[in-house]
Enzyme design. Structure first.
Site, mmCIF file in Angstrom:
data_model
loop_
_atom_site.group_PDB
_atom_site.id
_atom_site.type_symbol
_atom_site.label_atom_id
_atom_site.label_comp_id
_atom_site.label_asym_id
_atom_site.label_seq_id
_atom_site.Cartn_x
_atom_site.Cartn_y
_atom_site.Cartn_z
ATOM 1 N N HIS A 436 8.067 6.235 49.166
ATOM 2 C CA HIS A 436 7.209 5.362 48.373
ATOM 3 C C HIS A 436 7.853 4.012 48.090
ATOM 4 O O HIS A 436 7.188 3.083 47.593
ATOM 5 C CB HIS A 436 6.839 6.049 47.051
ATOM 6 N N ARG A 437 9.132 3.864 48.432
ATOM 7 C CA ARG A 437 9.778 2.554 48.241
ATOM 8 C C ARG A 437 9.356 1.555 49.306
ATOM 9 O O ARG A 437 9.387 0.339 49.065
ATOM 10 C CB ARG A 437 11.304 2.719 48.274
#
Length: 465
Positions: A436-437
């Site tokens: 999700h980064r």
């Protein structure tokens, strides 16, 4: 005057710092040629043979099979310039070398009872090794038992044990007709005495199937002992399996992935009927057969071209997302040694035929334990076809330091609304686990939706070719 040189475990590349001795290919007193393999070792990446840069007579070996050695630790010492027909081992000088192993009496290596064992009919001389008859062992003591130290506090020698797994005991001296280190490892894990087996392979070679049959046989009934006045309670002990080699590397990588990567998973069901029909038409047209995995890989590379955020890695020290210029596609492969992830380099430049051939080559190398460190590193994205295990879906752990993994479940007939009517179609579940980064759900969803569209309508892919 012979010069004794010490050969140390070399740097095997890819940041590897240690290796486990699987099998010695030479014995003390053997004559070795330059670049002849002398030992087979297992690293966290693969099983490899280590060649010696010296030619001469082996004077000492360091470490038993099953021992882990760090890079730079001594492996063997070689007396360079010694006559090939020497009757005794040349003593090692300096460097703290261990004394040479005792040799059988009788003069030269040829007359000391050594047996010349090759890797198969017509094996080149450089690949053969000399095996000296082993010293007599305690009855029933197997290969694993001979290496296992006596338990602490034992006051008397153990009583002779019956041959394990119901096999007939044979002579315990001389070489065991086993070539594959995987067969030896399997026997050690299950306590099977290789010397008690009759091999079903050529010239009595012991195969994996022979060991598995021995494991499945019921234990031989123990002799009936006189009734004792009291029955002692036996407490079962938990089995401890060392986390090392490939299994240890997988454990380290997955644990690191869970600690460092904030992952999320999205999934979608797709109608794969047209993709299966397109593959059947390709294969019916002649030429090399195209695998389903190759078609899915081709779809992945096209999707990554549209969504490059998922073909990246995160450098937290520099606080940067590093988007990678090409796709090195890893794929999960289950082997006897555990799960490995071979990597197809430059997958985005390959055709479906080229992808099929490379998948086949890497899969066979994985099964044979012949993958090189280069075959197992450098991946940028992983394709996990867990449908081969008969499951529909999964939430896989990302292969650190990559940013995403596409999972493909089994393709099975299911009820599906097709063109406004209920029909039986070939349905597959696709899942995407992503870091999700590197992106938000919109990007991940767009990638997965494009993959599903290509599965449902392969003609969509033609626009990117």
């Amino acid at each position: 005057m012979a010069q004794v040189l010490e050969f140390k475990l070399p740097d095997l590349g890819e940041g590897l710092t240690e290796a486990e001795i699987v099998r010695w290919l030479v014995s003390v007193g053997d004559v070795v040629a330059i670049d002849q393999p002398v030992v087979e070792v297992e690293t966290a990446k693969a099983m490899v043979e280590v060649p010696c840069p010296y030619g001469g007579v082996v004077t000492a070996r360091f470490g038993e099979e099953g021992t882990e050695l760090p890079v730079g630790a001594p492996l063997i010492t070689v007396a360079v310039g010694a006559p090939e027909t020497t009757g005794t081992a040349v003593p090692a000088s300096g460097g703290g070398a261990k004394p040479a192993e005792p040799r059988a009496s009788g003069g030269s290596a040829e007359s000391s009872g050594n047996v010349l064992v090759g890797y198969g009919t017509g094996a080149p001389a450089a690949r053969r090794r000399r095996i000296r008859p082993a010293a007599p062992a305690a009855p029933g003591a197997g290969e694993a038992g001979r290496r296992r130290p006596a338990s602490a506090g034992s006051a008397a020698p153990a009583a002779p044990a019956p041959a394990s797994h119901g096999t007939t005991a044979v002579a315990e001296s001389g070489p065991v007709a086993v070539i594959s280190p995987l067969v030896r490892k399997l026997a050690r894990e299950h306590g099977v005495d290789l010397r008690s087996l009759t091999g079903s392979g050529p010239d009595g070679l012991i195969l994996r199937a022979d060991v598995e049959r021995a494991v499945q046989r019921p234990e031989a009934p123990a002799a009936v002992a006189p009734a004792a006045p009291a029955v002692a309670t036996v407490t079962a002990q938990a089995e401890r399996v060392p986390l090392r080699g490939v299994r240890g590397a997988v454990a380290d990588k997955l644990s690191r992935s869970r600690r460092e990567i904030p992952d999320a998973t999205c999934w979608v069901d797709a109608d794969a009927t047209e993709l299966m029909a397109a593959r059947a038409a390709m294969n019916a047209a002649g030429g090399p057969k195209i695998s389903l995995l190759a078609l899915l890989a081709r779809i992945c590379t096209a999707a990554l071209d549209r969504h490059p955020e998922l073909n990246s890695t995160v450098d937290m020290e520099a606080r940067e997302i590093v988007r990678l210029p090409g796709v090195n596609l890893g794929f999960a492969a289950q082997t006897d040694r555990g799960l490995v992830v071979p990597v197809v380099k430059d997958a985005h430049k390959r055709s479906a035929e080229s992808l099929t051939a490379e998948f086949a080559r890497l899969t066979e190398a994985a099964r044979q334990g012949a993958l090189t460190p280069a075959d197992l590193t450098g991946g940028t994205f992983t394709l996990n076809n867990y449908g081969v295990f008969g499951v529909d879906g999964s939430t896989p752990i990302i292969n650190h330091p990559e940013a995403a993994m596409l999972g493909v479940g089994r393709i099975v007939p299911k009820p599906w609304v097709h063109q406004g009517e209920l029909a039986v179609r070939q349905v597959v579940q696709l899942s995407l686990t992503f870091d999700h980064r590197v992106c938000d759900g919109g990007t991940a969803g767009g990638f997965l939706r494009y993959v599903a569209d290509c599965v449902e309508h392969p003609s969509v892919l033609l626009r990117t070719l």
